[in-house]
Scaffold this motif. Structure first.
Motif, PDB file in Angstrom:
ATOM      1  N   MET A 229      -0.185 -26.100-141.860  1.00 46.66           N
ATOM      2  CA  MET A 229       0.583 -27.334-141.718  1.00 46.66           C
ATOM      3  C   MET A 229       1.332 -27.281-140.401  1.00 46.66           C
ATOM      4  SD  MET A 229       3.412 -29.078-144.280  1.00 46.66           S
ATOM      5  CE  MET A 229       2.299 -29.064-145.685  1.00 46.66           C
ATOM      6  N   LEU A 230       1.015 -28.215-139.514  1.00 47.89           N
ATOM      7  CA  LEU A 230       1.585 -28.243-138.177  1.00 47.89           C
ATOM      8  C   LEU A 230       2.709 -29.274-138.102  1.00 47.89           C
ATOM      9  CD1 LEU A 230      -1.310 -27.039-137.839  1.00 47.89           C
ATOM     10  CD2 LEU A 230      -1.416 -28.215-135.629  1.00 47.89           C
ATOM     11  N   LYS A 231       3.813 -28.889-137.479  1.00 45.91           N
ATOM     12  CA  LYS A 231       4.856 -29.835-137.112  1.00 45.91           C
ATOM     13  C   LYS A 231       4.683 -30.118-135.629  1.00 45.91           C
ATOM     14  CE  LYS A 231       9.827 -30.798-137.199  1.00 45.91           C
ATOM     15  NZ  LYS A 231      11.189 -30.272-137.507  1.00 45.91           N
ATOM     16  N   THR A 232       4.060 -31.244-135.318  1.00 43.50           N
ATOM     17  CA  THR A 232       3.790 -31.575-133.926  1.00 43.50           C
ATOM     18  C   THR A 232       5.046 -32.124-133.257  1.00 43.50           C
ATOM     19  OG1 THR A 232       3.089 -33.845-134.406  1.00 43.50           O
ATOM     20  CG2 THR A 232       1.405 -32.123-134.527  1.00 43.50           C
ATOM     21  N   VAL A 233       5.055 -32.105-131.942  1.00 41.39           N
ATOM     22  CA  VAL A 233       6.209 -32.585-131.184  1.00 41.39           C
ATOM     23  C   VAL A 233       6.144 -34.096-130.991  1.00 41.39           C
ATOM     24  CG1 VAL A 233       7.399 -32.459-128.966  1.00 41.39           C
ATOM     25  CG2 VAL A 233       6.524 -30.369-130.035  1.00 41.39           C
ATOM     26  N   LYS A 234       4.964 -34.613-130.657  1.00 43.81           N
ATOM     27  CA  LYS A 234       4.822 -36.035-130.340  1.00 43.81           C
ATOM     28  C   LYS A 234       3.928 -36.777-131.330  1.00 43.81           C
ATOM     29  CE  LYS A 234       5.546 -35.287-125.389  1.00 43.81           C
ATOM     30  NZ  LYS A 234       4.992 -35.461-124.021  1.00 43.81           N
ATOM     31  N   GLY A 235       3.522 -36.120-132.397  1.00 44.68           N
ATOM     32  CA  GLY A 235       2.691 -36.779-133.384  1.00 44.68           C
ATOM     33  C   GLY A 235       1.216 -36.485-133.208  1.00 44.68           C
ATOM     34  N   TYR A 236       0.406 -37.157-133.979  1.00 44.38           N
ATOM     35  CA  TYR A 236      -1.029 -36.888-134.012  1.00 44.38           C
ATOM     36  C   TYR A 236      -1.776 -38.160-134.395  1.00 44.38           C
ATOM     37  CZ  TYR A 236      -0.795 -37.243-139.056  1.00 44.38           C
ATOM     38  OH  TYR A 236      -0.619 -37.743-140.319  1.00 44.38           O
ATOM     39  N   ASP A 237      -3.081 -38.133-134.212  1.00 43.55           N
ATOM     40  CA  ASP A 237      -4.001 -39.157-134.726  1.00 43.55           C
ATOM     41  C   ASP A 237      -5.217 -38.445-135.291  1.00 43.55           C
ATOM     42  OD1 ASP A 237      -2.818 -41.705-134.287  1.00 43.55           O
ATOM     43  OD2 ASP A 237      -3.201 -41.492-132.136  1.00 43.55           O
ATOM     44  N   VAL A 238      -5.937 -39.112-136.175  1.00 39.96           N
ATOM     45  CA  VAL A 238      -7.205 -38.599-136.692  1.00 39.96           C
ATOM     46  C   VAL A 238      -8.252 -39.689-136.553  1.00 39.96           C
ATOM     47  CG1 VAL A 238      -8.454 -37.729-138.700  1.00 39.96           C
ATOM     48  CG2 VAL A 238      -6.093 -37.025-138.316  1.00 39.96           C
ATOM     49  N   LEU A 239      -9.378 -39.338-135.981  1.00 35.99           N
ATOM     50  CA  LEU A 239     -10.509 -40.247-135.838  1.00 35.99           C
ATOM     51  C   LEU A 239     -11.666 -39.726-136.657  1.00 35.99           C
ATOM     52  CD1 LEU A 239     -10.525 -40.677-131.945  1.00 35.99           C
ATOM     53  CD2 LEU A 239      -9.181 -41.953-133.601  1.00 35.99           C
TER      54      LEU A 239
ATOM     55  N   ASP B 297     -21.923 -44.234-130.286  1.00 38.61           N
ATOM     56  CA  ASP B 297     -20.936 -44.443-131.346  1.00 38.61           C
ATOM     57  C   ASP B 297     -19.701 -43.572-131.137  1.00 38.61           C
ATOM     58  OD1 ASP B 297     -22.547 -46.316-132.552  1.00 38.61           O
ATOM     59  OD2 ASP B 297     -23.412 -44.929-133.996  1.00 38.61           O
ATOM     60  N   THR B 298     -19.903 -42.343-130.656  1.00 40.42           N
ATOM     61  CA  THR B 298     -18.762 -41.461-130.402  1.00 40.42           C
ATOM     62  C   THR B 298     -17.937 -41.973-129.232  1.00 40.42           C
ATOM     63  OG1 THR B 298     -20.013 -39.567-131.251  1.00 40.42           O
ATOM     64  CG2 THR B 298     -18.058 -39.088-129.938  1.00 40.42           C
ATOM     65  N   ARG B 299     -18.610 -42.448-128.192  1.00 37.97           N
ATOM     66  CA  ARG B 299     -17.879 -43.010-127.049  1.00 37.97           C
ATOM     67  C   ARG B 299     -17.004 -44.183-127.492  1.00 37.97           C
ATOM     68  NH1 ARG B 299     -21.866 -44.219-124.201  1.00 37.97           N
ATOM     69  NH2 ARG B 299     -21.881 -42.426-122.760  1.00 37.97           N
ATOM     70  N   ALA B 300     -17.562 -45.047-128.304  1.00 36.87           N
ATOM     71  CA  ALA B 300     -16.796 -46.204-128.765  1.00 36.87           C
ATOM     72  C   ALA B 300     -15.586 -45.761-129.590  1.00 36.87           C
ATOM     73  CB  ALA B 300     -17.693 -47.133-129.575  1.00 36.87           C
ATOM     74  N   ALA B 301     -15.780 -44.761-130.453  1.00 35.37           N
ATOM     75  CA  ALA B 301     -14.684 -44.276-131.297  1.00 35.37           C
ATOM     76  C   ALA B 301     -13.585 -43.636-130.454  1.00 35.37           C
ATOM     77  CB  ALA B 301     -15.213 -43.284-132.322  1.00 35.37           C
ATOM     78  N   LEU B 302     -13.964 -42.830-129.477  1.00 35.98           N
ATOM     79  CA  LEU B 302     -12.972 -42.170-128.635  1.00 35.98           C
ATOM     80  C   LEU B 302     -12.244 -43.174-127.749  1.00 35.98           C
ATOM     81  CD1 LEU B 302     -14.909 -38.950-127.514  1.00 35.98           C
ATOM     82  CD2 LEU B 302     -13.187 -39.149-129.309  1.00 35.98           C
ATOM     83  N   ASP B 303     -12.979 -44.116-127.166  1.00 36.69           N
ATOM     84  CA  ASP B 303     -12.351 -45.107-126.288  1.00 36.69           C
ATOM     85  C   ASP B 303     -11.347 -45.961-127.055  1.00 36.69           C
ATOM     86  OD1 ASP B 303     -13.834 -44.152-124.205  1.00 36.69           O
ATOM     87  OD2 ASP B 303     -15.266 -45.811-124.166  1.00 36.69           O
ATOM     88  N   ALA B 304     -11.682 -46.290-128.295  1.00 35.33           N
ATOM     89  CA  ALA B 304     -10.783 -47.119-129.098  1.00 35.33           C
ATOM     90  C   ALA B 304      -9.640 -46.317-129.687  1.00 35.33           C
ATOM     91  CB  ALA B 304     -11.564 -47.794-130.220  1.00 35.33           C
ATOM     92  N   GLY B 305      -9.884 -45.051-130.005  1.00 33.99           N
ATOM     93  CA  GLY B 305      -8.898 -44.258-130.739  1.00 33.99           C
ATOM     94  C   GLY B 305      -8.007 -43.380-129.894  1.00 33.99           C
TER      95      GLY B 305
END
Length: 365
Positions: free
Chosen positions: A184-194, A295-303
């Protein structure tokens, strides 16, 4: 500095750890996350000795990613310091096939951070990583129980191995079989999951799973008929040819815009085995795999619209084999070369359950 990534090859684990220590001589990691080719013996012990003040977790791998490169027989390592990860709590759950109670484990992790109020107050900063030893084949029930025991999102993958070597997970200097590593990580600036699965609905026809063996990952019936017969009918191919379509036309549980992929493995004992089990009563669609790079490019560019500290890619081995077959390794890896990133070819991914033929991506802001 926040996060650094390394791709290392050495004569043995001690040599890899020495290279890592030299490369990170001016860096003080709070957490080391690594994916090591199963050819290496004892990589976690060597890294823990080299970094005694860091938490060290990892997994064996069939093949590894680091930045814009793809390798095998290497170790991909991400070092996170206090500018990106303020703190980390690591626990190991052994004998996961025995379906252990996870509540005491998660209670202890909450207590480490000062209790439920702290996690709720700073919910956007906490994220979990889960690494499974894939030989246990217990991810489905584990993820279900994990979701019951905590509201913290855990993402990750299942260990893989090359032709040589054993599937293992690692934590704090030790190797484990039949276990799961939780961090369990306590991040400094938050996170996202794609999540991107490069899979699209092939047929709008809904199929109801009417007979399955979830524990042993065997599917027997759709709509009270043999599943192979129905699958062939949907695809419009002879039943004796269906094994040729297991990877290109997996199954999917569709929830709105989200698709959770399940892939057939082999015909056995009057049914068809799966890489991820499906419980009776589930409705599925037959899918079609699309263009993984696009599909990966689209996901990364959007996310990932802004600069980030680091990216971890839990990428299904089937996807790796597909980009190798289509000679798309270079353009695929170039997508992740834009970020400090590591990844490995998993034997299944963890995101709100156990899935496969998917890329589950953790973004540390």
């Amino acid at each position: 500095m926040a996060i650094r990534t390394l791709s290392l090859k050495g004569t043995d684990s001690q040599d890899v750890a020495r290279q890592a220590r030299e490369s990170l001589a001016d860096f003080q990691p709070k957490l080391l996350l690594f994916f090591a080719s199963s050819e290496y013996e004892g990589p976690c012990g060597a890294l823990q000795e080299a970094f005694p003040d860091s938490a060290v977790i990892g997994s064996t791998s069939h093949s590894e990613y680091c930045g814009g490169s793809y390798t095998s027989g290497s170790v991909s390592l991400m070092a996170m310091d206090r500018e990106s990860v303020e703190d980390v709590c690591v626990r190991v759950v052994e004998d996961i096939a025995g379906e252990p109670d996870l509540c005491p484990v998660l209670d202890g992790m909450r207590d480490y951070y000062g209790g439920e109020e702290e996690l709720l107050t700073h919910y956007e900063r906490y994220v979990g990583i889960v690494l499974f030893e894939s030989g246990a084949k217990a991810e489905e029930i584990f993820m279900d129980r994990l979701g019951t025991a905590t509201d913290i999102l855990f993402v990750g993958g299942s260990s893989s191995a090359g032709d040589r070597g054993e599937s293992l997970v690692y934590a704090n200097g030790k190797a484990y079989s039949g276990a799961a590593v939780l961090a369990m990580l306590k991040t400094v600036k938050g996170y996202d999951v794609l999540k991107t699965q490069s899979a699209h609905i092939f047929s709008e026809r809904k199929l109801l799973v009417t007979k399955s063996d979830l524990k042993n990952r065997i599917l027997y019936e759709f709509d009270n008929r043999p599943c192979g017969e129905v699958y062939a009918e949907v695809l419009g191919v002879p039943q004796e040819k269906i094994a040729d379509y297991f990877v290109s036309n997996p199954l999917g549980m569709v929830a709105g815009e989200e698709i959770f992929v399940r892939t057939f493995n082999e015909i056995r004992d009057g049914g068809i085995t799966l890489h991820c089990g499906i419980p009776e009563g589930t409705e599925i669609n037959v899918l079609k795999i699309g263009n993984i790079v696009d599909d990966t490019r689209a996901a990364l560019d959007a996310g990932i619209p802004a600069p980030v500290a680091g990216v971890v890619n839990f990428n299904c081995l089937y996807r790796t084999l597909e980009i190798l077959s289509e000679q798309q390794v270079e353009p695929y890896c170039a997508l992740f070369g834009r970020y400090p990133s590591i990844g490995f070819s998993t034997a299944g991914e963890a995101f709100l359950g156990h899935i496969n033929e998917t890329s589950t991506i953790l973004v540390i802001k």
